[in-house]
Design a protein around this motif. Structure first.
Motif, PDB file in Angstrom:
ATOM      1  N   GLU A 105       0.747  -1.382   0.011  1.00 24.02           N
ATOM      2  CA  GLU A 105      -0.144   0.047  -0.098  1.00 24.02           C
ATOM      3  C   GLU A 105       0.886   1.255  -0.033  1.00 24.02           C
ATOM      4  O   GLU A 105       0.580   2.228  -0.828  1.00 24.02           O
ATOM      5  CB  GLU A 105      -0.841   0.035   1.323  1.00 24.02           C
ATOM      6  CG  GLU A 105      -1.657   1.187   1.338  1.00 24.02           C
ATOM      7  CD  GLU A 105      -2.666   1.458   0.236  1.00 24.02           C
ATOM      8  OE1 GLU A 105      -3.352   2.541   0.050  1.00 24.02           O
ATOM      9  OE2 GLU A 105      -3.152   0.297  -0.378  1.00 24.02           O
ATOM     10  N   ARG A 109       0.973   4.021  -2.852  1.00 23.02           N
ATOM     11  CA  ARG A 109       0.768   5.376  -2.912  1.00 23.02           C
ATOM     12  C   ARG A 109       1.902   6.374  -3.135  1.00 23.02           C
ATOM     13  O   ARG A 109       1.847   7.403  -3.621  1.00 23.02           O
ATOM     14  CB  ARG A 109       0.515   5.723  -1.131  1.00 23.02           C
ATOM     15  CG  ARG A 109      -0.873   5.263  -0.922  1.00 23.02           C
ATOM     16  CD  ARG A 109      -1.281   5.383   0.941  1.00 23.02           C
ATOM     17  NE  ARG A 109      -2.445   5.019   0.820  1.00 23.02           N
ATOM     18  CZ  ARG A 109      -3.349   5.597   0.816  1.00 23.02           C
ATOM     19  NH1 ARG A 109      -3.594   7.001   0.753  1.00 23.02           N
ATOM     20  NH2 ARG A 109      -4.687   5.167   1.072  1.00 23.02           N
ATOM     21  N   ARG A 110       3.067   5.820  -3.223  1.00 24.43           N
ATOM     22  CA  ARG A 110       4.345   6.443  -3.399  1.00 24.43           C
ATOM     23  C   ARG A 110       4.576   6.590  -4.896  1.00 24.43           C
ATOM     24  O   ARG A 110       4.604   7.727  -5.495  1.00 24.43           O
ATOM     25  CB  ARG A 110       5.518   5.857  -2.939  1.00 24.43           C
ATOM     26  CG  ARG A 110       6.915   6.528  -3.042  1.00 24.43           C
ATOM     27  CD  ARG A 110       8.185   5.956  -2.452  1.00 24.43           C
ATOM     28  NE  ARG A 110       9.266   6.496  -2.860  1.00 24.43           N
ATOM     29  CZ  ARG A 110      10.455   5.939  -2.578  1.00 24.43           C
ATOM     30  NH1 ARG A 110      10.460   4.810  -2.126  1.00 24.43           N
ATOM     31  NH2 ARG A 110      11.308   6.761  -3.007  1.00 24.43           N
ATOM     32  N   CYS A 111       4.093   5.674  -5.691  1.00 24.54           N
ATOM     33  CA  CYS A 111       4.180   5.549  -6.978  1.00 24.54           C
ATOM     34  C   CYS A 111       3.301   6.608  -7.738  1.00 24.54           C
ATOM     35  O   CYS A 111       3.380   7.134  -8.747  1.00 24.54           O
ATOM     36  CB  CYS A 111       4.031   4.012  -7.640  1.00 24.54           C
ATOM     37  SG  CYS A 111       5.805   2.856  -7.460  1.00 24.54           S
ATOM     38  N   GLU A 112       2.020   6.731  -7.092  1.00 27.50           N
ATOM     39  CA  GLU A 112       0.797   7.588  -7.724  1.00 27.50           C
ATOM     40  C   GLU A 112       1.156   8.710  -7.008  1.00 27.50           C
ATOM     41  O   GLU A 112       0.204   9.534  -7.070  1.00 27.50           O
ATOM     42  CB  GLU A 112      -0.381   6.890  -7.384  1.00 27.50           C
ATOM     43  CG  GLU A 112      -0.650   5.386  -7.967  1.00 27.50           C
ATOM     44  CD  GLU A 112      -1.806   4.824  -7.967  1.00 27.50           C
ATOM     45  OE1 GLU A 112      -2.690   5.240  -6.896  1.00 27.50           O
ATOM     46  OE2 GLU A 112      -2.157   3.575  -8.431  1.00 27.50           O
ATOM     47  N   ASN A 113       2.235   8.958  -6.313  1.00 30.56           N
ATOM     48  CA  ASN A 113       2.292  10.368  -5.668  1.00 30.56           C
ATOM     49  C   ASN A 113       1.085  10.652  -4.809  1.00 30.56           C
ATOM     50  O   ASN A 113       0.630  11.736  -4.776  1.00 30.56           O
ATOM     51  CB  ASN A 113       2.593  11.525  -6.938  1.00 30.56           C
ATOM     52  CG  ASN A 113       3.196  12.660  -6.086  1.00 30.56           C
ATOM     53  OD1 ASN A 113       3.897  12.555  -5.026  1.00 30.56           O
ATOM     54  ND2 ASN A 113       3.212  13.749  -6.840  1.00 30.56           N
ATOM     55  N   GLN A 114       0.770   9.835  -3.853  1.00 30.33           N
ATOM     56  CA  GLN A 114      -0.498  10.145  -3.215  1.00 30.33           C
ATOM     57  C   GLN A 114       0.153  10.056  -1.650  1.00 30.33           C
ATOM     58  O   GLN A 114       1.038   9.749  -1.426  1.00 30.33           O
ATOM     59  CB  GLN A 114      -1.530   8.906  -3.164  1.00 30.33           C
ATOM     60  CG  GLN A 114      -2.319   8.714  -4.229  1.00 30.33           C
ATOM     61  CD  GLN A 114      -3.136   7.599  -4.230  1.00 30.33           C
ATOM     62  OE1 GLN A 114      -3.354   6.757  -3.318  1.00 30.33           O
ATOM     63  NE2 GLN A 114      -3.894   7.364  -5.228  1.00 30.33           N
ATOM     64  N   PRO A 115      -0.580  10.806  -0.864  1.00 28.48           N
ATOM     65  CA  PRO A 115      -0.104  10.987   0.470  1.00 28.48           C
ATOM     66  C   PRO A 115      -0.378   9.753   1.405  1.00 28.48           C
ATOM     67  O   PRO A 115      -1.463   8.795   0.971  1.00 28.48           O
ATOM     68  CB  PRO A 115      -1.025  12.056   1.095  1.00 28.48           C
ATOM     69  CG  PRO A 115      -2.334  12.149   0.136  1.00 28.48           C
ATOM     70  CD  PRO A 115      -1.779  11.810  -0.872  1.00 28.48           C
ATOM     71  N   ALA A 117      -2.037   7.215   4.288  1.00 30.27           N
ATOM     72  CA  ALA A 117      -3.705   7.162   4.496  1.00 30.27           C
ATOM     73  C   ALA A 117      -3.758   8.212   5.629  1.00 30.27           C
ATOM     74  O   ALA A 117      -3.075   8.676   6.145  1.00 30.27           O
ATOM     75  CB  ALA A 117      -3.823   5.834   5.013  1.00 30.27           C
TER      76      ALA A 117
END
Length: 150
Positions: A105, A109-115, A117
């Motif tokens: 997970e 998130r890192r690959c999709e440049n998401q913060p 959770a």
């Protein structure tokens, strides 16, 4: 012995390997189907001894793990369905729990440049893990995991 099983391998005339989930130092875990239960999903753990000399030691640890899992009975711990040995090794069949690990997970998130959770979600997840560990520690004798990882 020592390499993972290919998809399509049938074990005990009952369990079909679908894919490799993870390979570790002591074994491999596969996603499979239980042909006798209407192709229901299952997890199949295979013990992979490093050498013939280590086979007895690894088998004892593997069987001890199986016996321990059977006594825990917590909703957060997969239930054991079968245990057997054949020419390909020692196997433990458990309920398959769909999902990703914490490490996967975080990577997604890192690959999709998401913060990361939201804090509330993280706290709830950690509380679930702590609930499982607390139930293990309350057993007599207590069960200590010693290998918690994301």
């Amino acid at each position: 012995m020592g390499s993972e099983l290919p998809a399509g391998t049938v074990l005990k005339g009952r369990y079909t390997i679908i894919r490799t989930v993870q390979v570790g130092g002591m074994g491999a875990v596969y996603q499979g189907l239980d042909l006798q239960l209407g192709n229901s999903p299952c997890a199949i753990k295979q013990m992979l001894p490093q050498t013939a000399a280590q086979e007895g030691y690894f088998r004892q640890r593997f069987e001890a793990e199986m016996r321990t899992l059977m006594t825990l009975g917590h909703r957060g711990i997969p239930k054991i369905a079968d245990f057997f040995k054949d020419d390909l090794g020692h196997f433990m069949v458990m309920e398959f729990i769909e999902g990703v690990t914490v490490a996967e997970e975080l990577w997604i998130r890192r690959c999709e440049n998401q913060p990361l959770a939201p804090p509330r979600e993280v706290v709830l997840d950690v509380l679930e893990v702590l609930d499982v560990l607390a139930s293990m520690h309350q057993k007599v004798p207590p069960v200590i995991h010693r290998d918690i990882k994301p």
